[in-house]
Every structure is written in structure tokens, then in C-alpha cells.
Design an enzyme around this catalytic site. Structure first.
Site, PDB file in Angstrom:
ATOM      1  N   LYS A 138      21.104 -18.167   3.605  1.00 23.61           N
ATOM      2  CA  LYS A 138      20.334 -17.910   2.296  1.00 23.61           C
ATOM      3  C   LYS A 138      20.926 -16.917   1.720  1.00 23.61           C
ATOM      4  O   LYS A 138      20.942 -16.926   0.146  1.00 23.61           O
ATOM      5  CB  LYS A 138      19.145 -17.282   2.750  1.00 23.61           C
ATOM      6  CG  LYS A 138      19.235 -15.810   3.535  1.00 23.61           C
ATOM      7  CD  LYS A 138      17.746 -15.234   3.902  1.00 23.61           C
ATOM      8  CE  LYS A 138      18.032 -14.016   4.924  1.00 23.61           C
ATOM      9  NZ  LYS A 138      18.463 -12.878   3.866  1.00 23.61           N
ATOM     10  N   THR A 139      21.734 -15.854   1.929  1.00 25.07           N
ATOM     11  CA  THR A 139      22.475 -15.169   1.161  1.00 25.07           C
ATOM     12  C   THR A 139      23.573 -15.881   0.185  1.00 25.07           C
ATOM     13  O   THR A 139      23.765 -15.507  -1.127  1.00 25.07           O
ATOM     14  CB  THR A 139      23.342 -14.001   1.977  1.00 25.07           C
ATOM     15  OG1 THR A 139      22.294 -13.187   2.943  1.00 25.07           O
ATOM     16  CG2 THR A 139      23.984 -12.831   1.067  1.00 25.07           C
ATOM     17  N   GLU A 177      14.459 -11.595   1.608  1.00 24.56           N
ATOM     18  CA  GLU A 177      14.086 -11.242   2.547  1.00 24.56           C
ATOM     19  C   GLU A 177      12.459 -11.056   2.234  1.00 24.56           C
ATOM     20  O   GLU A 177      11.572  -9.977   2.530  1.00 24.56           O
ATOM     21  CB  GLU A 177      14.409  -9.897   3.260  1.00 24.56           C
ATOM     22  CG  GLU A 177      15.729  -9.845   3.830  1.00 24.56           C
ATOM     23  CD  GLU A 177      15.918 -10.843   5.158  1.00 24.56           C
ATOM     24  OE1 GLU A 177      14.880 -11.319   5.398  1.00 24.56           O
ATOM     25  OE2 GLU A 177      16.989 -11.010   5.529  1.00 24.56           O
ATOM     26  N   ARG A 197      19.049 -15.259  17.552  1.00 26.13           N
ATOM     27  CA  ARG A 197      20.583 -14.469  17.378  1.00 26.13           C
ATOM     28  C   ARG A 197      21.423 -14.950  18.012  1.00 26.13           C
ATOM     29  O   ARG A 197      22.512 -14.772  17.887  1.00 26.13           O
ATOM     30  CB  ARG A 197      20.057 -13.230  17.868  1.00 26.13           C
ATOM     31  CG  ARG A 197      18.976 -12.087  17.262  1.00 26.13           C
ATOM     32  CD  ARG A 197      19.181 -12.129  15.845  1.00 26.13           C
ATOM     33  NE  ARG A 197      18.249 -13.080  15.277  1.00 26.13           N
ATOM     34  CZ  ARG A 197      18.587 -13.435  14.061  1.00 26.13           C
ATOM     35  NH1 ARG A 197      19.285 -13.145  13.028  1.00 26.13           N
ATOM     36  NH2 ARG A 197      17.785 -14.569  13.461  1.00 26.13           N
TER      37      ARG A 197
END
Length: 746
Positions: A32-33, A219, A600
Site C-alpha cells: 500500500k505504501t 491507514e 506478521r
């Protein structure tokens, strides 16, 4: 470089979708970044929009720095894009237009300690510094500001729900007056006052709308009500608002995040286009199957399914430990084995807990195995304030000359002994060369020297230390338990009702477990011996800084991080999901926390639970978390069937491969635990019991426990369970088909 070359088809489509309202649902590890920064760069370089007209909002300074660095690499350092956290953006706009709302542009921004002192001043002025709201009023004020309430509107919100609503309102009002008179804002004010500025200054909102023609928010699932309203107000100028987030990773509801912001975005912005980033570049398909299986049980979510080109992978393992000690030993042994035989480094591992109180045994076992570790999302166990406070009481009794220990806890919990009183007594003790402890213990002897007012304030503390001294020669665990009860730590940490304070009480109970274990291993040891062992444990933590350490962390603290190997531990009902979430029948955010924890992991994932934990002088028997069953594809909250089969599959004989997932590689393999032979299964009832009336809120009668109220009913058929609260006994859990519960007749 070509901004689109290394993007997948969906990412490329998003980058080029530059006009109007756009929502990107970005699954964990989906890049996403990269998409957000490439879109900003594309607007500047391909749409020829000046960077000056672009706003990119993040949540953390770290995310801001990363985004700036990426944009500098893509566009050059003088690109003009305003990249900022919400609070930093608000501070800059407020300073520009401070006069419009009655502030000077040089206003101070108070941190938490400044805010606490100001609130204490307001409490003293209103003669409420000894009231029940003293420890919780700051949290109320913060919550009110994040919801956009002033003192009166917040009073209307909580009146009738909180018996101290009027007192909270008065403190809130006086606190605001003190802030204004000091030309100061607290951290929450930055957003709260910016919204007020936009509502009351055409010049301020006009400036922002004219300047920022393209608004980007990262976010987005973590935005609160005020943050959402701010970006909506700014975007009304151009209609160009781009938000990226993942409703499945919305895990901060307890601090004000509104998941409805992302769930309802396309309703609030009619015509908004919605894109889904579902290709995960982090985890194996085995891990992603597990994550998808869990999160699809949530009803309030946008539908999406993570996938990856990393096919197969090591199967996810599940370990059902006999008790919490075996669980921690198994996890640390597994880490040691993987380091020795699979080439992993210590920094490749993360042990994730839902509650801080669970870290202690894992920290202890890692220390015993000489595996360096670091704690994220909290202090190391013995560095936590509440633990140091209890230890300080023990130090004071063991060593009456330990003035630092006395000064630390003389007003913990608060007993009206302020800094001025402590300074006066300390100065007298120094002048007379008498230990501070002795002066406190014999305070009545110094009425003439110190004054009756000081003597009266110290009297309760004198009585306390006198009682503690009377028990100083008790066995260590008995003394520690008496100390915790006599000081009143349980009331101190549970009366506020905040999650943070309740977690501190859980840590105190876990400390008592540690004392008990120490006593069991060190027969005849004294309090002084115990304190020495604690000091050595803390000293051993002070190793040379080394990044190659096992991470022990809360699940909330690792959002945005990744590890090659992840252990999700403590997966029991009322631990994870928490007892509070079950009580109010709201486990969806807990399930999102589980999803974040699972995603994670890059290569290996282990899920563990303990059948029993020792807590505050009693053994608690626990059911495996519903999330364990869901992770293999089990439906909804029907964890009862899982627990009924659980004893059999943990026997020492052949066991079925129970947690089969949607494909062979996604099955969760049960590791055999060395435990006693399983207890016989309870017989099935001969007749089907009518369970239709057993619902949340129903009143029931138990022949032994009396009348109770059902908090929550889960499962189906003969595996239906009910959690029941009994006024004098507490909370109990029953399998309804077997329990002698009857519905109370009206």
C-alpha cells in the site's frame, strides 16, 4: 524511472485513478505504501499538478519519514508535497490562524505529564482531588475531544451512564479555562481545535481547500471521528480524496478509531471508486489461508481474500499446552531448535501476546536459555511501573534506610501526601540524621517539629508500614500477597475501569505468581534474597545493544512489522478474545487483532494456548480460543465442538489431523504435548435439551450457585456454551446440554 513498470495490474490501475473519491482496501503485505507514494508522484509528474497542492496524511513520524524519503527519490527533494502526521498538520494550521480562535500563535503544546498536572490543579481547585474520578478524568477528557465533544455535550453523552458525570464536566470546564489562560493546548486539542477553527474561520478552511487539491490519507481504518471530519471538510473544495487502509486491520477502537469511517466511505462519498489490493508479498499461502479463515468470520467488513504467488510453505502448527509453563518452554525450545538446525537468527522470531501480563514466563524462559530479547509495546516485565511500585514496598520493608523506595511509594496509591509534605518530612529527616522510614513510622513523635497537619496526612501511611512490618517475617509469597491486599493495589488499578489500568493489575497478579515460583524453588529464602534475585534479573537485561534479539510484543505493537517466524501465544477464551470483549458480545475487533498477528509471519506460524494458568493464588482452567478453530476454517463462534474433541486429540495415541484447512498446505498440525492421559469424556445427554430460551440477558438458576445472568451464548446443538455471571460467585462457563441450569420463571 517509469512509475508504473514494477507494479502489478491492480496497483497500476490505482496509481492512474487520480480524480474524485477513491478508496483502496489494501490487505496486509500488499504494497500500500508503494501505491500511495507512486500515485502522488504520478499526479505531479504525469498530471503536472504542483506538489504544493498535494497533502499526504500519515499516523506516525516513522511513516511520514518513510513517505518523504520515497517521494524525494521519485520527485527530488524540493517536490513541495506536504507529508505530515495529523497532529503536525493541525499544529501548523493552528499557529497560522490561532488568533481566529482566541489563541496566540506561540501557544504551548502540553505533553501527557503537563496535562496531568493541569488536571490535578483543576481537581484541587474544585475540591475533587480525593474523589473517585481523580484517576480517570483525564481519559474522559481525551475521549471527549477525540469524539468532538465540548464539556456540555460530553456531559449529555454520559449523564445517566456515569454517576460522576457532573464532576467530570466541571473538571473538564475548569481544565479548558486553565489551558486557554496559559495559551496552551494539549495533544488532543490539536485536532479538536482545528475542527473548531474550520467551523468558525472561512479564511482558514478556505486556505486549506484552495491549497490542497489532492488529499491522501494512509491507514484510514485508524482514523477517529474528528480526523475523518477534518479530511472531509478540506476535500469539499476539490472533491479529490484518496484513502488507503484495511478494515480487517482496524484494531484501535479502544483509543477512538472508528471502523465505520472505512466501512461507510463509499456511502459518504457517492460515486467513490473502490479498489482491492489482495496480493500479499509477505507470507506463504499456508499462513494466508489461516488468516483468511479467521477474518471471514467477521460480519462488519469489506469482502476481500488475500492470495500470494508463494505457494505451499511450512504448515501452520498448533500446540495445546498442559499449562502456561509448558507453553513457554515449548515456544523457547522451538526457537532454539530452529536457530540451531534451520539457520534462523534471533531477530527472525516474534512471540506475540494479547495482554502484557503474559510476557513474564516467556521473558524468564528466554533468559534461562540465554536468548537475548527485546520487548515492544510495553516495558520489560520488571521495568513496568506497577511492578517497580510493589518491589519498592518490599525494598522499604527489607531496608528501612532506602529513602528512594519510601519517596517512590509514599503516595501510591494516592493518600493525600503531596510533594510539599514529602519534602518537609525528608528535610527534617536529613536535618536530624534519621532515616525517612523511621520518621514516617514514628510520625506522632514529631508533632511539634513538623506540625499537626503533616502528621495527620502521614498517619495512614504510618499505619500501613506498621502493618507490613508485622508480616515481614512471613514466607515471601504470603508477605507479598498481604502487601498487595493491604496496600489496595486491586482497587487502585480496577476502579478507573480503563483497559490500561486493568492490564496493570493483571501484571501485579503475574508478579505474585513469580514470587510464588521463587519461593517454591528457594526454600527458606528471605525477602532480601528475593529482591537480590530481582535486581540480578534486571541487571542481566542490560546487555550491550544488539539488534539480533527475539521480539516479545503485544499484537497491537507489531502492526506494520514482519518476522520470518511468529508465535501467537495465550490463545484462550477470556484471554484472547478478552473477557471484556466476550462480556459485551463484541469480538470482531479481537478477531482483527488475530488477523494482524497472523499476517506478521513470513515463513512459519505457530499458535499456542494453555489449558490452565495460575493466576492470583488459583488455577484457572481455560478453553482454547475460538480463533484456533476458525483458523482451520471452523465457522463463526462455534468453538464448543472444538473444545469437546480437544482432550482426545491431545492424547498420546494416534490423532486425526484435526485442523485441516482449505488445502493440504494450510492445515494446522497439532504437536503432541506430553501430558497426563486424557480425562474421560462426559456422557452425552440421553434427551435433547430445549436451549431456545438460553440467550444473552436471560436469568437462570443453578442448584449450587444460585441465580445468574447469561452474558453470552456461543456454539450450537449439544456444544452450545453459556457464560453466566453470578452476583456473589463471579463468571462461570457451562456446556448447556450438560449443565443443571434452568431458566428463571418470571
Amino acid at each position: 524511472m517509469n512509475l508504473l513498470d514494477d507494479l502489478n495490474d491492480v496497483q497500476r490501475e490505482i496509481v492512474q485513478d487520480t480524480e474524485g473519491a477513491v478508496l483502496v482496501l489494501a490487505g496486509a503485505g500488499s504494497g500500500k505504501t508503494r501505491v500511495l507514494t507512486r500515485r502522488v508522484a504520478y499526479i505531479v509528474s504525469e498530471r503536472h499538478v504542483p506538489g504544493y497542492n498535494i497533502l499526504a496524511i500519515t499516523f506516525t513520524n516513522k511513516a511520514t519519514a518513510e513517505m518523504k524519503n520515497r517521494l524525494d527519490a521519485l520527485l527530488g527533494e524540493e517536490n513541495g508535497v506536504w507529508v505530515s502526521t495529523f497532529h503536525s498538520f493541525a499544529a501548523k494550521i493552528l499557529r497560522r490562524y490561532a488568533a481566529d480562535i482566541g489563541y496566540g500563535s506561540n501557544f504551548s503544546i502540553y505533553d501527557e505529564s503537563d496535562s496531568k498536572r493541569m488536571i490535578m490543579k483543576a481537581l484541587r481547585e474544585l475540591h475533587l482531588d480525593g474523589s473517585a474520578i481523580k484517576d480517570s478524568v483525564r481519559e474522559h477528557i481525551s475521549k471527549a475531544k477525540n469524539l468532538g465533544f465540548d464539556p456540555q455535550s460530553y456531559f449529555e453523552e454520559i449523564n445517566g451512564v456515569n454517576e460522576y458525570a457532573e464532576d467530570i464536566k466541571h473538571v473538564f470546564e475548569r481544565y479548558e479555562e486553565l489551558l486557554v489562560s496559559s495559551n496552551a493546548m494539549d495533544f488532543d486539542d490539536l485536532l479538536h481545535k482545528l475542527k473548531f477553527l474550520f467551523e468558525n474561520s472561512e479564511q482558514a478552511i478556505g486556505y486549506c481547500r484552495n491549497r490542497f487539491r489532492y488529499i491522501h490519507v494512509d491507514e484510514f481504518q485508524d482514523t477517529n471521528k474528528v480526523q475523518y471530519e477534518l479530511v472531509k471538510m478540506i476535500s469539499e473544495g476539490s472533491g479529490n480524496i484518496f484513502v488507503v487502509g484495511d478494515d480487517d486491520q482496524s484494531i484501535y477502537g479502544w483509543r477512538g478509531a472508528e471502523i465505520g469511517n472505512i466501512l461507510n466511505f463509499d456511502r459518504d462519498f457517492p460515486g467513490a471508486r473502490v479498489h482491492r489490493l489482495e496480493e500479499n508479498y509477505r507470507s506463504t499461502s499456508a499462513i494466508l489461508d489461516c488468516a483468511n479463515n479467521v477474518i471471514r468470520n467477521n460480519k462488519s467488513r469489506h469482502q476481500k481474500e488475500l492470495f500470494t504467488n508463494r505457494k505451499g510453505g511450512v504448515r501452520v502448527e498448533y500446540f495445546n499446552a498442559f499449562n502456561d509453563r509448558q507453553e513457554s518452554e515449548w515456544v523457547v525450545d522451538k526457537i532454539g531448535t530452529l536457530i540451531s538446525y534451520n539457520g534462523y537468527r534471533k531477530s527472525d522470531f516474534a512471540i506475540l501476546v494479547r495482554a502484557n501480563s503474559l510476557t513474564r514466563l516467556f521473558e524468564q524462559k528466554l533468559g534461562e536459555a540465554h536468548l537475548a530479547y527485546k520487548v515492544i509495546g510495553g516495558f520489560k516485565f520488571f521495568d513496568r511501573k506497577e511492578i517497580q511500585d510493589v518491589v519498592a514496598y518490599m525494598r522499604m520493608i527489607a531496608n528501612s534506610r532506602d529513602n528512594e523506595a519510601v519517596e517512590r511509594i509514599v503516595n501510591v496509591p494516592a493518600r493525600g501526601i503531596g510533594e510539599a509534605t514529602v519534602n518537609a518530612v525528608s528535610e527534617f529527616a536529613r536535618r536530624e540524621a534519621i532515616p525517612l522510614f523511621d520518621v514516617m513510622l514514628e510520625i506522632n513523635k514529631y508533632d511539634d517539629a513538623l506540625g499537626s497537619r503533616i502528621v495527620r496526612k502521614v498517619e495512614d501511611f504510618r499505619s500501613l508500614i506498621s502493618d507490613l512490618l508485622a508480616h515481614a517475617d512471613d514466607p515471601i509469597y504470603g508477605f507479598a500477597r498481604y502487601l498487595v491486599e493491604r496496600v489496595g493495589f486491586e482497587k487502585y488499578y480496577t476502579s478507573s475501569g480503563t483497559e490500561e489500568d486493568y492490564a496493570r493489575w493483571e501484571n501485579v497478579k503475574e508478579f505474585l505468581n513469580y514470587v510464588r515460583e521463587y519461593e517454591d524453588k528457594n526454600e527458606g529464602a528471605t525477602v532480601t534474597d528475593f529482591l537480590e534475585s530481582v535486581s540480578l534479573v534486571r541487571e542481566s537485561d542490560e546487555e550491550l545493544e544488539d539488534n539480533d534479539k527475539v521480539t516479545v510484543a503485544t499484537m497491537h505493537a507489531v502492526k506494520g512489522l514482519e518476522f520470518k517466524v511468529v508465535f501467537i501465544v495465550g490463545c484462550e477464551e477470556e484471554t484472547f478474545p478478552s473477557a471484556q470483549a466476550i462480556k459485551i458480545n463484541d469480538v470482531e475487533e479481537e478477531r482483527r487483532v488475530m488477523y494482524v498477528a497472523i499476517t506478521r509471519a513470513k515463513d512459519r506460524l505457530y499458535i499456542t494456548n494453555a489449558q490452565r494458568r495460575f493466576r492470583y493464588n488459583r488455577v484457572e482452567y481455560l478453553m482454547p480460543s475460538r480463533f484456533v478453530d476458525e483458523s482451520r476454517g471452523g465457522g463463526g463462534d462455534s468453538y464448543g465442538a472444538f473444545s469437546a474433541r480437544n482432550n482426545y486429540i491431545n492424547g498420546l495415541g494416534d490423532r486425526p489431523d484435526f485442523l485441516g484447512g482449505s488445502s493440504d498446505v494450510s492445515r494446522i498440525r497439532h504437536s503432541a504435548a506430553t501430558q497426563p492421559a486424557p480425562r474421560p469424556q462426559q456422557p452425552k445427554p440421553q434427551e435433547t435439551k430445549d436451549l431456545s430460551g438460553f440467550v444473552g440477558g436471560a436469568h437462570v438458576i443453578h442448584p449450587r450457585y444460585g441465580e445468574g445472568t447469561i452474558l453470552v451464548v456461543l456454539g450450537s446443538g449439544n456444544d452450545t456454551t453459556a457464560t453466566v455471571a453470578f452476583p456473589k460467585l463471579g463468571v462461570k462457563k457451562f456446556i448447556l446440554a450438560l449443565a443443571p441450569l434452568t431458566l428463571k420463571k418470571d
